[in-house]
Design a protein around this motif. Sequence first.
Motif, PDB file in Angstrom:
ATOM      1  N   ILE A  12       0.880  -1.178   0.000  1.00 20.50           N
ATOM      2  CA  ILE A  12       0.000   0.000   0.000  1.00 20.50           C
ATOM      3  C   ILE A  12       0.912   1.221   0.000  1.00 20.50           C
ATOM      4  O   ILE A  12       2.110   1.100   0.259  1.00 20.50           O
ATOM      5  CB  ILE A  12      -0.954   0.042   1.228  1.00 20.50           C
ATOM      6  CG1 ILE A  12      -0.168  -0.106   2.538  1.00 20.50           C
ATOM      7  CG2 ILE A  12      -2.031  -1.017   1.114  1.00 20.50           C
ATOM      8  CD1 ILE A  12      -1.021   0.098   3.792  1.00 20.50           C
ATOM      9  N   ASN A  13       0.351   2.378  -0.303  1.00 16.25           N
ATOM     10  CA  ASN A  13       1.109   3.634  -0.220  1.00 16.25           C
ATOM     11  C   ASN A  13       0.624   4.412   0.992  1.00 16.25           C
ATOM     12  O   ASN A  13      -0.579   4.613   1.144  1.00 16.25           O
ATOM     13  CB  ASN A  13       0.881   4.485  -1.464  1.00 16.25           C
ATOM     14  CG  ASN A  13       1.363   3.777  -2.706  1.00 16.25           C
ATOM     15  OD1 ASN A  13       0.595   3.090  -3.365  1.00 16.25           O
ATOM     16  ND2 ASN A  13       2.636   3.926  -2.996  1.00 16.25           N
ATOM     17  N   LEU A  14       1.550   4.845   1.840  1.00 19.25           N
ATOM     18  CA  LEU A  14       1.170   5.651   3.008  1.00 19.25           C
ATOM     19  C   LEU A  14       1.212   7.136   2.663  1.00 19.25           C
ATOM     20  O   LEU A  14       0.741   7.974   3.417  1.00 19.25           O
ATOM     21  CB  LEU A  14       2.091   5.333   4.180  1.00 19.25           C
ATOM     22  CG  LEU A  14       2.034   3.864   4.629  1.00 19.25           C
ATOM     23  CD1 LEU A  14       3.087   3.576   5.680  1.00 19.25           C
ATOM     24  CD2 LEU A  14       0.645   3.512   5.158  1.00 19.25           C
ATOM     25  N   ALA A  15       1.821   7.456   1.522  1.00 17.23           N
ATOM     26  CA  ALA A  15       1.806   8.810   0.966  1.00 17.23           C
ATOM     27  C   ALA A  15       2.108   8.650  -0.520  1.00 17.23           C
ATOM     28  O   ALA A  15       2.865   7.748  -0.899  1.00 17.23           O
ATOM     29  CB  ALA A  15       2.867   9.688   1.612  1.00 17.23           C
ATOM     30  N   LEU A  16       1.481   9.473  -1.336  1.00 15.81           N
ATOM     31  CA  LEU A  16       1.781   9.410  -2.777  1.00 15.81           C
ATOM     32  C   LEU A  16       1.698  10.816  -3.363  1.00 15.81           C
ATOM     33  O   LEU A  16       0.638  11.441  -3.343  1.00 15.81           O
ATOM     34  CB  LEU A  16       0.813   8.453  -3.492  1.00 15.81           C
ATOM     35  CG  LEU A  16       1.242   7.962  -4.885  1.00 15.81           C
ATOM     36  CD1 LEU A  16       0.473   6.708  -5.273  1.00 15.81           C
ATOM     37  CD2 LEU A  16       1.116   9.007  -5.962  1.00 15.81           C
ATOM     38  N   ASP A  17       2.832  11.297  -3.836  1.00 18.35           N
ATOM     39  CA  ASP A  17       2.892  12.624  -4.441  1.00 18.35           C
ATOM     40  C   ASP A  17       3.432  12.468  -5.865  1.00 18.35           C
ATOM     41  O   ASP A  17       4.325  11.644  -6.110  1.00 18.35           O
ATOM     42  CB  ASP A  17       3.836  13.515  -3.610  1.00 18.35           C
ATOM     43  CG  ASP A  17       3.570  14.997  -3.846  1.00 18.35           C
ATOM     44  OD1 ASP A  17       2.635  15.326  -4.594  1.00 18.35           O
ATOM     45  OD2 ASP A  17       4.303  15.818  -3.262  1.00 18.35           O
ATOM     46  N   VAL A  18       2.891  13.235  -6.781  1.00 19.45           N
ATOM     47  CA  VAL A  18       3.392  13.243  -8.157  1.00 19.45           C
ATOM     48  C   VAL A  18       4.014  14.612  -8.389  1.00 19.45           C
ATOM     49  O   VAL A  18       3.329  15.630  -8.270  1.00 19.45           O
ATOM     50  CB  VAL A  18       2.255  12.971  -9.171  1.00 19.45           C
ATOM     51  CG1 VAL A  18       2.813  12.959 -10.588  1.00 19.45           C
ATOM     52  CG2 VAL A  18       1.570  11.645  -8.867  1.00 19.45           C
TER      53      VAL A  18
END
Length: 289
Positions: A12-18
């Motif tokens: 899973i992603n606990l944070a995702l920034d592009v």
Amino acid sequence: MDSICIKARAKINLALDVLRKREDGYHDVRMIMQSISLHDDVFLSLIDEKSIRISCDKVWVPSNSDNIAYKAAKVLMDKFDLQKGIDIKIVKNIPVAAGLAGGSANAAAVLKGMNELFSLNLEQEELMQIGKTIGADVPFCIKGGTMLAEGIGEILSDIEPLKNVDIVLVKPKISVSTAWVYKNLNIEKIVLRPDTDYIIGLIEKGDLQNLGRKMVNVLETVTVKKYEIINEIKEKLIKLGAFGSMMSGSGPTVFGIFENKLTAQKAYEEINNDDRWDCILTETFYEER
Ligand code: ATP
């Protein structure tokens, strides 16, 4: 040894920034990746014929050269001119096209398993380099644990592991393609981004409550607009006691993080009563290195 079974764990992603779109079409990202116990089983056996055989217990997963696990095997066969072949059998538990990196995990399992079966003696770092040529998430799936992923997801740094944190996954019965999500993401218009360094600090302190509050996935700006069900699930998980709830990757799976097994189990039982989605009770995964 002529056969082996490797557990291919989801993330899973606990944070995702592009951060930006690159000239080659990929996106530079900054994400916190977390392995979870949920896994597929990848059975590998040596075969005398110099070929790759592949099968999967789920008919909607390709059982041919389109399978990313096949591609991983092919890369090793060609690179090392292997004189035997490999039979790959995948038993799927990870929901497909769900934002949980199931395919990448299968490819990573094939690289790790073939390294053993063919006695290639490749270091983890070398396997990760090869993995990168197959998919951006494959290096993480080889390493596992809790990691900061940068670049297109392949530049990894260790974070203090989040051990035994109870998670409920809720996968709505809709299909969301990763390509569609990125195509519709307006990077300039993102208002709320994760404070990734701050979140890393919370993980390192084991502060689950604030971690839950601070998690952000910028890809939700695309999916939530079209699929209200994602917000509905997030709100339900919070009402059921989750410290935080967020979409994983490009979705549509939503996860909630819980204080302990009991609260997670109770929430799972409550939310599982709806045939618009499938639920899985799991936990963060960490392997002693
Ligand atoms: P990511 O989070 O990396 O975008 P995902 O979890 O959203 O991945 P996958 O489950 O990896 O998505 O599947 C994406 C697509 O890849 C599916 O449409 C599927 O048909 C195809 N695919 C190819 N090989 C596999 C595999 N071994 N397991 C699952 N899907 C596979």
